[in-house]
Motif scaffolding. Structure first.
Motif, PDB file in Angstrom:
ATOM      1  N   GLY A 116     112.711  22.641  42.887  1.00 43.02           N
ATOM      2  CA  GLY A 116     113.507  21.666  43.629  1.00 43.02           C
ATOM      3  C   GLY A 116     113.978  22.147  44.988  1.00 43.02           C
ATOM      4  N   LYS A 117     113.598  23.379  45.352  1.00 43.72           N
ATOM      5  CA  LYS A 117     114.062  23.940  46.620  1.00 43.72           C
ATOM      6  C   LYS A 117     112.955  23.900  47.672  1.00 43.72           C
ATOM      7  CE  LYS A 117     117.353  27.050  44.365  1.00 43.72           C
ATOM      8  NZ  LYS A 117     117.745  28.457  44.127  1.00 43.72           N
ATOM      9  N   GLY A 118     113.391  23.851  48.933  1.00 44.93           N
ATOM     10  CA  GLY A 118     112.436  23.795  50.027  1.00 44.93           C
ATOM     11  C   GLY A 118     112.809  24.742  51.151  1.00 44.93           C
TER      12      GLY A 118
ATOM     13  N   ILE B 179     115.377  30.985  59.068  1.00 45.07           N
ATOM     14  CA  ILE B 179     114.688  30.303  57.971  1.00 45.07           C
ATOM     15  C   ILE B 179     115.753  29.609  57.121  1.00 45.07           C
ATOM     16  CG2 ILE B 179     113.229  30.621  55.936  1.00 45.07           C
ATOM     17  CD1 ILE B 179     112.250  33.241  57.274  1.00 45.07           C
ATOM     18  N   VAL B 180     115.549  28.331  56.855  1.00 47.67           N
ATOM     19  CA  VAL B 180     116.552  27.536  56.143  1.00 47.67           C
ATOM     20  C   VAL B 180     116.051  27.216  54.736  1.00 47.67           C
ATOM     21  CG1 VAL B 180     117.813  25.349  56.104  1.00 47.67           C
ATOM     22  CG2 VAL B 180     117.443  26.542  58.274  1.00 47.67           C
ATOM     23  N   ILE B 181     116.881  27.488  53.740  1.00 45.12           N
ATOM     24  CA  ILE B 181     116.585  27.149  52.351  1.00 45.12           C
ATOM     25  C   ILE B 181     117.430  25.933  51.972  1.00 45.12           C
ATOM     26  CG2 ILE B 181     116.425  27.980  49.976  1.00 45.12           C
ATOM     27  CD1 ILE B 181     114.759  29.580  51.946  1.00 45.12           C
ATOM     28  N   VAL B 182     116.795  24.922  51.366  1.00 50.69           N
ATOM     29  CA  VAL B 182     117.509  23.695  50.999  1.00 50.69           C
ATOM     30  C   VAL B 182     117.367  23.448  49.499  1.00 50.69           C
ATOM     31  CG1 VAL B 182     117.212  22.663  53.282  1.00 50.69           C
ATOM     32  CG2 VAL B 182     115.497  22.253  51.522  1.00 50.69           C
ATOM     33  N   ASP B 183     118.327  22.722  48.943  1.00 50.97           N
ATOM     34  CA  ASP B 183     118.314  22.392  47.517  1.00 50.97           C
ATOM     35  C   ASP B 183     119.048  21.068  47.335  1.00 50.97           C
ATOM     36  OD1 ASP B 183     119.203  24.223  44.451  1.00 50.97           O
ATOM     37  OD2 ASP B 183     117.879  22.503  44.841  1.00 50.97           O
ATOM     38  N   TRP B 184     118.962  20.513  46.139  1.00 52.90           N
ATOM     39  CA  TRP B 184     119.612  19.245  45.831  1.00 52.90           C
ATOM     40  C   TRP B 184     120.979  19.479  45.200  1.00 52.90           C
ATOM     41  CZ3 TRP B 184     117.452  14.718  47.355  1.00 52.90           C
ATOM     42  CH2 TRP B 184     116.120  14.760  47.758  1.00 52.90           C
ATOM     43  N   ASN B 185     121.934  18.618  45.559  1.00 50.87           N
ATOM     44  CA  ASN B 185     123.274  18.680  44.983  1.00 50.87           C
ATOM     45  C   ASN B 185     123.781  17.253  44.816  1.00 50.87           C
ATOM     46  OD1 ASN B 185     125.801  19.404  44.090  1.00 50.87           O
ATOM     47  ND2 ASN B 185     126.565  20.004  46.117  1.00 50.87           N
ATOM     48  N   ASN B 186     123.906  16.822  43.567  1.00 60.34           N
ATOM     49  CA  ASN B 186     124.350  15.450  43.273  1.00 60.34           C
ATOM     50  C   ASN B 186     123.472  14.409  43.969  1.00 60.34           C
ATOM     51  OD1 ASN B 186     126.543  16.316  41.671  1.00 60.34           O
ATOM     52  ND2 ASN B 186     127.818  16.601  43.510  1.00 60.34           N
ATOM     53  N   GLY B 187     122.174  14.668  43.944  1.00 58.66           N
ATOM     54  CA  GLY B 187     121.227  13.713  44.499  1.00 58.66           C
ATOM     55  C   GLY B 187     121.066  13.761  46.001  1.00 58.66           C
ATOM     56  N   GLU B 188     121.729  14.710  46.676  1.00 59.85           N
ATOM     57  CA  GLU B 188     121.637  14.834  48.129  1.00 59.85           C
ATOM     58  C   GLU B 188     121.115  16.220  48.493  1.00 59.85           C
ATOM     59  OE1 GLU B 188     122.722  11.043  49.033  1.00 59.85           O
ATOM     60  OE2 GLU B 188     122.178  12.605  50.485  1.00 59.85           O
ATOM     61  N   PRO B 189     120.147  16.305  49.436  1.00 60.10           N
ATOM     62  CA  PRO B 189     119.644  17.616  49.846  1.00 60.10           C
ATOM     63  C   PRO B 189     120.631  18.304  50.785  1.00 60.10           C
ATOM     64  CG  PRO B 189     118.564  15.898  51.112  1.00 60.10           C
ATOM     65  CD  PRO B 189     119.450  15.195  50.117  1.00 60.10           C
ATOM     66  N   ASN B 190     120.804  19.610  50.598  1.00 58.39           N
ATOM     67  CA  ASN B 190     121.743  20.369  51.414  1.00 58.39           C
ATOM     68  C   ASN B 190     121.167  21.744  51.738  1.00 58.39           C
ATOM     69  OD1 ASN B 190     124.430  18.726  51.366  1.00 58.39           O
ATOM     70  ND2 ASN B 190     123.731  18.732  49.237  1.00 58.39           N
ATOM     71  N   ILE B 191     121.675  22.320  52.816  1.00 57.86           N
ATOM     72  CA  ILE B 191     121.317  23.693  53.162  1.00 57.86           C
ATOM     73  C   ILE B 191     122.130  24.638  52.286  1.00 57.86           C
ATOM     74  CG2 ILE B 191     121.362  25.444  54.980  1.00 57.86           C
ATOM     75  CD1 ILE B 191     121.044  23.190  57.018  1.00 57.86           C
ATOM     76  N   ILE B 192     121.437  25.553  51.591  1.00 55.68           N
ATOM     77  CA  ILE B 192     122.155  26.498  50.726  1.00 55.68           C
ATOM     78  C   ILE B 192     122.105  27.922  51.268  1.00 55.68           C
ATOM     79  CG2 ILE B 192     121.795  25.108  48.658  1.00 55.68           C
ATOM     80  CD1 ILE B 192     119.551  27.080  47.870  1.00 55.68           C
ATOM     81  N   LYS B 193     121.179  28.199  52.189  1.00 57.10           N
ATOM     82  CA  LYS B 193     121.083  29.567  52.708  1.00 57.10           C
ATOM     83  C   LYS B 193     120.289  29.563  54.012  1.00 57.10           C
ATOM     84  CE  LYS B 193     120.045  32.832  49.776  1.00 57.10           C
ATOM     85  NZ  LYS B 193     119.252  33.744  48.893  1.00 57.10           N
ATOM     86  N   GLU B 194     120.654  30.489  54.913  1.00 50.35           N
ATOM     87  CA  GLU B 194     119.881  30.732  56.123  1.00 50.35           C
ATOM     88  C   GLU B 194     119.534  32.211  56.181  1.00 50.35           C
ATOM     89  OE1 GLU B 194     122.049  27.358  58.928  1.00 50.35           O
ATOM     90  OE2 GLU B 194     121.168  29.156  59.841  1.00 50.35           O
ATOM     91  N   ILE B 195     118.262  32.510  56.389  1.00 51.28           N
ATOM     92  CA  ILE B 195     117.783  33.891  56.382  1.00 51.28           C
ATOM     93  C   ILE B 195     117.254  34.241  57.771  1.00 51.28           C
ATOM     94  CG2 ILE B 195     116.187  35.529  55.327  1.00 51.28           C
ATOM     95  CD1 ILE B 195     116.041  33.637  52.918  1.00 51.28           C
ATOM     96  N   PRO B 196     117.820  35.251  58.438  1.00 54.79           N
ATOM     97  CA  PRO B 196     117.300  35.658  59.756  1.00 54.79           C
ATOM     98  C   PRO B 196     115.845  36.091  59.654  1.00 54.79           C
ATOM     99  CG  PRO B 196     119.456  36.626  59.345  1.00 54.79           C
ATOM    100  CD  PRO B 196     119.004  36.020  58.047  1.00 54.79           C
TER     101      PRO B 196
END
Length: 614
Positions: free
Chosen positions: A552-554, A594-611
């Motif tokens: 589920g992550k992008g 680099i941005v990692i995204v995931d779902w939270n309560n049906g909405e996609p959100n940014i969960i982490k940023e990696i240099p």
């Protein structure tokens, strides 16, 4: 504000009248300068009798004939001048361009009356008619003679027409035109239409932003309904571009039948314009340029710049003639526009003949004529080259922001700052706004193409992809190119991104991808999109698998590769890719990490940023 300015100006003039000795009259504060034009229209005659009444000025003023940038074509005859009813003998002065003027002794009289005749039909050189008598209408340009040296803030200007009973009068601005601050009538081109009753179809509409539009179409013109609809659509396009209704609240346009020898054109005024229609031509291009000037270029409610920035309100204007027509679907492709067929050809001639000049220096060459074009080189630079520079600037803004910002955003912000003549803008002001919109320093662009004469890199953007020997703007992606895996579910995500962005090009990984400098957006992971796999392996040094970044992550990753921004939107599964696409679609600028995204309560959100260095 206006009443305060009027009172202060009157007080200042009263003080001057008390201090300065001589024959200057004293007046009360209730008085104010007044200019009244009366036009006596007789359709059976080839001249119009004009009576101008000038009251109150405390000093002598000059009555100047308007030349429209050419030798004066107005054959003004039977000029008679009266001072308080007494006929005066005043010799005219003739300028080098053939325009006449009179020094009026207005300080010695309560009222000066000037009567004269002008022809009903007048040309502007060999270009067009600016005053014209048709079979059932007469177009009048009212400001042939302009009183100079008047305190515009406190001068009342009125215009009235005496005409046959069975004829009507059409004017841009309606009642406002008849009782206008002189800056409005003297500072721009206006017109009056006198026509037989029933000669014109009339359409009125109030736009969503509140402008009252009046459209008058001569009954001999076909497709009146289409003309009316497209005119309103174009006006609303510019309202949205500048983010505001007309600064004057009204807009009037009159469409006239085309004479056999040359078109009719009058007016880039803030209230409206009058033009003729040739059914074989795209009529919208004729009103487009003048419509842009409602917001930028002329009137006191619009915005304008100092001389060096002249290319902004003319060149950017010319660029939008094409951009608006394409955006609205009036033309199907840039092949139909004049931008490349004419402007690029003129620019190449300028370079070939050693006539290329910096846009910021163009006003210095307004009187520098050349042997290969009717117009002076300064005019060609501002309009033709200026349009090309505006186009390249728009492309660079889109390139720098991944298609999320454009010159539209710059113009809107510029109007917020400089509209209603708060102050005049400069080229440095434009650079500052572009920098703020893009988050990048565009000094290099302005140094090369606004303040300098570096060759415009048109071929860098528009290549001859079909090998027909002609560089067509359509042969290159206008904005970003979105690529998805052929036959994959990612196609619906790519389609959604296309709809919410300004992209005009959607391809699969089996299609031939244009090799240009526009952003390349890759949707789908390496198993779904072969192009994603290629860039991950050769440029990104980044792994995207069924296990990473996870269910589920992008991932959103952006790199500039050989001058081109490449964006990867991919996930460990379809939901991860969908999340990456939706988050990216809401971003204002490219992420630096680099941005990692995931779902939270049906909405996609940014969960982490990696240099990138990690």
């Amino acid at each position: 504000m206006q009443s305060t300015k009027r009172i202060l100006a009157l007080i200042l003039i009263l003080i001057v009248s008390i201090i300065v000795p001589g024959n200057i009259r004293l007046v009360s504060a209730a008085d104010s300068p007044t200019v009244i034009y009366t036009y006596y229209v007789d359709p059976s005659k080839d001249t119009i009798h004009v009576k101008m009444e000038i009251s109150w000025p405390q000093w002598d003023i000059t009555l100047q004939q308007e030349g429209l940038g050419f030798r004066c074509q107005w054959k003004v005859t039977n000029v008679t001048i009266y001072g308080d009813g007494e006929k005066l003998t005043i010799a005219p002065q003739v300028s080098d361009d053939g325009c006449i003027s009179y020094l009026l002794p207005t300080s010695k009289y309560n009222k000066i009356v000037v009567e004269y005749n002008v022809p009903t039909t007048v040309t502007r050189g060999s270009i067009d008619y600016v005053q014209y008598k048709g079979e059932d209408f007469i177009l009048i340009r009212p400001d042939i003679f302009l009183p100079k040296n008047l305190p515009y803030d406190v001068t009342s200007v009125k215009t009235q027409v005496i005409h046959p009973q069975e004829w009507d009068v059409i004017t841009p601005g309606g009642k406002k035109f008849y009782d206008a601050i002189s800056e409005i009538i003297f500072g721009s081109h206006h017109f009056i239409i006198v026509a037989k009753t029933g000669t014109f179809f009339e359409y009125t509409k109030q736009t969503e932003k509140g402008t009252q539009i009046g459209i008058y179409i001569h009954k001999s013109i076909k497709n009146a309904y289409k003309i009316e609809k497209q005119t309103v659509k174009l006006f609303e396009y510019y309202e949205n571009l500048f983010g505001t209704p007309s600064p004057y609240g009204v807009y009037t346009v009159v469409f006239l039948p085309e004479p056999p020898d040359m078109p009719i054109w009058v007016g880039e005024g803030q209230y409206g314009q009058g033009i003729s229609i040739d059914p074989s031509l795209n009529f919208i291009t004729r009103i487009n340029h003048a419509m842009f000037h409602v917001w930028e270029g002329w009137g006191p409610g619009g915005m304008a710049g100092i001389g060096e920035a002249n290319w902004q309100w003319e060149g950017i204007n010319e660029y939008y003639v094409t951009k608006s027509s394409l955006t609205m679907g009036i033309i199907k492709s840039y092949k139909e526009s004049s931008t490349f067929r004419e402007f690029y050809g003129v620019y190449k001639m300028m370079v070939k003949n050693g006539d290329d000049i910096a846009l910021s220096k163009a006003p210095e060459y307004f009187n520098t004529h050349i042997d290969w074009n009717l117009w002076p080189i300064g005019i060609l630079a501002i309009y033709k080259k200026g349009a090309l520079v505006a186009m390249l600037l728009d492309l660079e803004i889109q390139k720098a922001t991944g298609g999320r910002k454009s010159l539209d955003d710059v113009e809107r912000i510029k109007f917020q700052e400089f509209g209603y003549r708060k102050k005049l803008y400069t080229n440095k002001d434009l650079l500052r706004i572009v920098n703020n919109v893009t988050g990048q320093d565009f000094s290099w662009f302005f140094e090369k193409y606004v303040w300098g004469t570096a060759k415009l890199p048109v071929d860098k953007y528009f290549e001859d992809y079909d090998s027909d020997g002609i560089i067509n703007i359509d042969e290159n992606s206008w904005r970003a190119t979105i690529v998805y895996g052929d036959g994959r579910v990612d196609s619906e995500y790519a389609e959604a991104l296309k709809r919410q962005s300004v992209d005009n090009n959607l391809l699969t990984d089996k299609d031939e991808i244009p090799d240009n400098l526009f952003p390349l957006i890759l949707v789908g992971g390496p198993l779904a999109n072969n192009l994603t796999k290629f860039y991950l392996e050769n440029y990104f040094n980044l792994n995207i698998t069924n296990d990473y970044p996870g269910r589920g992550k992008g991932i959103i990753a952006v790199k500039n590769i050989n001058g081109r921004n490449v964006v990867i939107l991919a996930g460990s599964d379809r939901w991860g890719t969908k999340a990456a696409v939706e988050v990216f679609g809401k971003m204002e600028k490219y992420p630096e990490n680099i941005v990692i995204v995931d779902w939270n309560n049906g909405e996609p959100n940014i969960i982490k940023e990696i240099p990138w260095n990690n």
